[in-house]
Design a protein around this motif. Structure first.
Motif, PDB file in Angstrom:
ATOM      1  N   PRO A  79       0.808  -1.261   0.169  1.00 17.15           N
ATOM      2  CA  PRO A  79      -0.061   0.100   0.241  1.00 17.15           C
ATOM      3  C   PRO A  79       0.849   1.366   0.102  1.00 17.15           C
ATOM      4  O   PRO A  79       0.191   2.260  -0.248  1.00 17.15           O
ATOM      5  N   ASN A  80       2.119   1.294   0.338  1.00 15.84           N
ATOM      6  CA  ASN A  80       2.887   2.239   0.425  1.00 15.84           C
ATOM      7  C   ASN A  80       4.133   2.531  -0.588  1.00 15.84           C
ATOM      8  O   ASN A  80       5.150   3.028  -0.528  1.00 15.84           O
ATOM      9  N   GLY A  81       3.742   2.054  -1.938  1.00 19.40           N
ATOM     10  CA  GLY A  81       4.644   1.982  -2.849  1.00 19.40           C
ATOM     11  C   GLY A  81       4.412   3.344  -3.596  1.00 19.40           C
ATOM     12  O   GLY A  81       3.629   4.137  -3.621  1.00 19.40           O
ATOM     13  N   LEU A  82       5.493   3.776  -4.584  1.00 16.51           N
ATOM     14  CA  LEU A  82       5.542   4.766  -5.676  1.00 16.51           C
ATOM     15  C   LEU A  82       5.245   4.182  -6.963  1.00 16.51           C
ATOM     16  O   LEU A  82       6.097   3.364  -7.554  1.00 16.51           O
ATOM     17  N   VAL A  83       4.033   4.273  -7.562  1.00 15.31           N
ATOM     18  CA  VAL A  83       3.507   3.966  -8.800  1.00 15.31           C
ATOM     19  C   VAL A  83       3.654   4.841  -9.711  1.00 15.31           C
ATOM     20  O   VAL A  83       2.588   5.867  -9.429  1.00 15.31           O
ATOM     21  N   THR A  84       4.206   4.914 -11.018  1.00 16.33           N
ATOM     22  CA  THR A  84       3.962   5.872 -12.111  1.00 16.33           C
ATOM     23  C   THR A  84       3.900   5.346 -13.354  1.00 16.33           C
ATOM     24  O   THR A  84       4.424   4.139 -13.563  1.00 16.33           O
ATOM     25  N   ILE A  85       3.073   6.056 -14.149  1.00 17.58           N
ATOM     26  CA  ILE A  85       3.016   5.868 -15.694  1.00 17.58           C
ATOM     27  C   ILE A  85       3.467   6.911 -16.394  1.00 17.58           C
ATOM     28  O   ILE A  85       3.303   8.030 -16.205  1.00 17.58           O
ATOM     29  N   SER A  86       4.280   6.570 -17.403  1.00 19.93           N
ATOM     30  CA  SER A  86       4.681   7.726 -18.467  1.00 19.93           C
ATOM     31  C   SER A  86       4.618   7.233 -19.985  1.00 19.93           C
ATOM     32  O   SER A  86       4.392   6.026 -20.156  1.00 19.93           O
ATOM     33  N   ASP A  87       4.330   8.261 -20.932  1.00 23.31           N
ATOM     34  CA  ASP A  87       4.286   8.144 -22.212  1.00 23.31           C
ATOM     35  C   ASP A  87       5.517   8.420 -22.933  1.00 23.31           C
ATOM     36  O   ASP A  87       5.509   8.604 -24.339  1.00 23.31           O
ATOM     37  N   GLY A  88       6.598   8.733 -22.186  1.00 26.53           N
ATOM     38  CA  GLY A  88       8.018   9.203 -22.641  1.00 26.53           C
ATOM     39  C   GLY A  88       7.733  10.877 -22.574  1.00 26.53           C
ATOM     40  O   GLY A  88       9.112  11.212 -22.686  1.00 26.53           O
ATOM     41  N   SER A  89       6.847  11.398 -22.348  1.00 28.97           N
ATOM     42  CA  SER A  89       6.890  12.882 -22.417  1.00 28.97           C
ATOM     43  C   SER A  89       6.425  13.429 -21.075  1.00 28.97           C
ATOM     44  O   SER A  89       6.792  14.332 -20.338  1.00 28.97           O
ATOM     45  N   ARG A 108      -9.256  11.395 -17.169  1.00 28.68           N
ATOM     46  CA  ARG A 108      -9.177  12.969 -17.528  1.00 28.68           C
ATOM     47  C   ARG A 108      -7.679  13.645 -16.942  1.00 28.68           C
ATOM     48  O   ARG A 108      -7.435  14.590 -17.278  1.00 28.68           O
ATOM     49  N   THR A 109      -6.979  12.771 -16.108  1.00 27.99           N
ATOM     50  CA  THR A 109      -5.937  13.030 -15.515  1.00 27.99           C
ATOM     51  C   THR A 109      -4.478  12.662 -16.363  1.00 27.99           C
ATOM     52  O   THR A 109      -3.446  13.289 -16.715  1.00 27.99           O
ATOM     53  N   PHE A 110      -4.778  11.447 -16.794  1.00 27.75           N
ATOM     54  CA  PHE A 110      -3.671  10.798 -17.911  1.00 27.75           C
ATOM     55  C   PHE A 110      -4.490  10.068 -18.697  1.00 27.75           C
ATOM     56  O   PHE A 110      -5.194   9.073 -18.374  1.00 27.75           O
ATOM     57  N   ARG A 111      -4.203  10.239 -20.136  1.00 29.88           N
ATOM     58  CA  ARG A 111      -4.995   9.483 -20.825  1.00 29.88           C
ATOM     59  C   ARG A 111      -3.875   8.311 -21.626  1.00 29.88           C
ATOM     60  O   ARG A 111      -2.999   8.591 -21.828  1.00 29.88           O
ATOM     61  N   ILE A 112      -4.726   7.288 -22.040  1.00 27.60           N
ATOM     62  CA  ILE A 112      -3.991   6.115 -22.923  1.00 27.60           C
ATOM     63  C   ILE A 112      -4.490   6.419 -24.110  1.00 27.60           C
ATOM     64  O   ILE A 112      -5.773   6.491 -24.433  1.00 27.60           O
ATOM     65  N   GLU A 113      -3.622   6.206 -25.160  1.00 27.95           N
ATOM     66  CA  GLU A 113      -3.873   6.556 -26.633  1.00 27.95           C
ATOM     67  C   GLU A 113      -3.428   5.565 -27.274  1.00 27.95           C
ATOM     68  O   GLU A 113      -2.157   4.961 -27.001  1.00 27.95           O
ATOM     69  N   ALA A 114      -4.196   5.164 -28.473  1.00 30.96           N
ATOM     70  CA  ALA A 114      -3.764   4.172 -29.377  1.00 30.96           C
ATOM     71  C   ALA A 114      -2.333   4.550 -29.907  1.00 30.96           C
ATOM     72  O   ALA A 114      -2.239   5.723 -30.520  1.00 30.96           O
ATOM     73  N   GLY A 115      -1.495   3.424 -30.080  1.00 31.66           N
ATOM     74  CA  GLY A 115      -0.232   3.594 -31.000  1.00 31.66           C
ATOM     75  C   GLY A 115       0.766   4.232 -30.102  1.00 31.66           C
ATOM     76  O   GLY A 115       2.090   4.207 -30.520  1.00 31.66           O
ATOM     77  N   LYS A 116       0.614   4.299 -28.745  1.00 34.73           N
ATOM     78  CA  LYS A 116       1.457   5.129 -27.830  1.00 34.73           C
ATOM     79  C   LYS A 116       2.102   3.952 -26.996  1.00 34.73           C
ATOM     80  O   LYS A 116       1.627   2.864 -26.822  1.00 34.73           O
ATOM     81  N   THR A 117       3.380   3.963 -26.593  1.00 43.92           N
ATOM     82  CA  THR A 117       4.011   3.169 -25.738  1.00 43.92           C
ATOM     83  C   THR A 117       4.230   3.792 -24.213  1.00 43.92           C
ATOM     84  O   THR A 117       4.448   5.020 -24.107  1.00 43.92           O
ATOM     85  N   TYR A 118       3.828   2.973 -23.350  1.00 41.21           N
ATOM     86  CA  TYR A 118       3.860   3.240 -22.000  1.00 41.21           C
ATOM     87  C   TYR A 118       4.786   2.497 -20.956  1.00 41.21           C
ATOM     88  O   TYR A 118       5.122   1.168 -21.216  1.00 41.21           O
ATOM     89  N   VAL A 119       5.386   3.161 -19.994  1.00 39.83           N
ATOM     90  CA  VAL A 119       6.271   2.575 -19.333  1.00 39.83           C
ATOM     91  C   VAL A 119       5.583   2.754 -17.763  1.00 39.83           C
ATOM     92  O   VAL A 119       5.385   3.798 -17.352  1.00 39.83           O
TER      93      VAL A 119
END
Length: 333
Positions: A79-89, A108-119
């Motif tokens: 429950p106390n981890g740091l989790v992030t998501i990035s699209d490169g920018s 509305r805060t972070f969008r997932i878009e077709a064709g993009k790569t996420y980490v």
């Protein structure tokens, strides 16, 4: 016999665990990313080593994959981890939801878009993991969907039931010139009357309430059909994929109480909502689900060859995968 047993015990005791550096606690990271979802969910837990002192949490918790809420067994929530998501920018931090035990962030805060790569990255203490996936570009259409009433008679040691529901068929056109992987999913929501048991002064009281229930795709003449929900266009590039007959039944439940056995009751002419989905999934999604299905088939079978569940998480376990979904919703009686 005593000599054999002594030899086995000696061999096990003489192997130092330092020879197996992988037998230690690791982070387990799981997420399925889809442009059509309103929330991004990430599960973060810890593995239980074969030779370790970790506690196994066998509670069943909802995990959201965008097409259905599946019950999975999760070990040792973090429950106390740091989790992030990035699209490169852009990098966003997910917040832990103590109710559903997931890290989450709204679209509305972070969008997932077709064709993009996420980490997706996660850190807890000195443990750190990450995984990468790309969202397929194309949303593949569901074509020629046909839904017709269907009846199946089943017999058991206790009873003989008539299951009523629907049989579906549909197809889709493979995206030519590239390697593709697909997942199909179907559910039917319906209402039934079920007993509710309460105890007052150790006396059983039964009332009947109306509840929403769900059923999912069932393939004819196959007990475990999970693997049939996944497809690849290997040796079939550009072809039309067909689902000729798959069923959705209004299931009848039995409830054993102190006063007797009760069945759920159908509500005549009540509305039923049929949801059919077709997902263009990433290779990580396909490899993970296929290996997981094969693993479950051999679980607790001492004569089956073990199946290693696929993972694309660096320094840990789990799967981060992407998909692009098409959906058709039909309301019927």
């Amino acid at each position: 016999m005593s000599t054999i047993l002594f030899s086995c015990e000696t061999v096990i005791d003489d192997i130092p665990l330092s020879r197996f550096p992988d037998l230690k606690e690791k982070l387990v990271l799981t997420s399925f990313l889809c442009p059509q979802d309103t929330m991004i969910y990430v599960s973060l837990g810890k593995s239980v080593p074969l030779f370790g002192s970790g506690n196994l949490d066998t509670n069943k918790v909802l995990i959201f994959t965008g097409d259905s809420a599946n019950f999975v067994r999760v070990n040792n929530f973090v429950p106390n981890g740091l989790v992030t998501i990035s699209d490169g920018s852009t990098v966003a931090v997910l917040k832990f939801n103590s109710k559903n035990k997931f890290y989450e962030i709204p679209r509305r805060t972070f969008r997932i878009e077709a064709g993009k790569t996420y980490v997706v990255k996660a850190r807890s203490g000195d443990l750190e993991v990450e995984a990468t996936t790309s969202i397929p570009v194309e949303r593949v259409r569901i074509n020629n969907l046909q839904i017709r009433p269907f009846t199946q008679i089943t017999s058991s040691f206790f009873d003989r039931d008539t299951n009523t529901g629907y049989q579906l068929q549909f197809n889709w056109q493979d995206v030519a010139g590239q390697t593709n992987y697909y997942k199909i999913f179907g559910e039917m929501a319906y209402r039934q009357i079920e007993p509710v048991v309460k105890y007052t002064n150790n006396k059983e009281e039964i009332s009947f309430v109306e509840k929403t229930k769900y059923s999912y795709f069932r393939w004819p003449n196959e007990q475990n059909s999970g693997i049939r929900n996944y497809y690849t266009d290997q040796n079939a590039d550009g072809n039309i994929f067909k689902v000729d007959a798959v069923n959705l039944f209004e299931n009848i439940s039995r409830f054993n109480t102190q006063s007797g056995t009760y069945k759920s009751e159908k509500i005549p002419d009540s509305d039923k909502v049929i949801r059919v989905q077709l997902a263009n999934i990433s290779k990580e999604f396909y490899d993970y689900q296929k290996s997981l299905t094969e693993h479950n088939r051999t679980d607790d079978n001492p004569f089956a060859e073990p199946v290693q569940v696929y993972t694309n998480v660096k320094n840990g376990f789990g799967c981060v995968a992407g998909y692009n979904r098409t959906e058709v919703v039909v309301r019927t009686k």
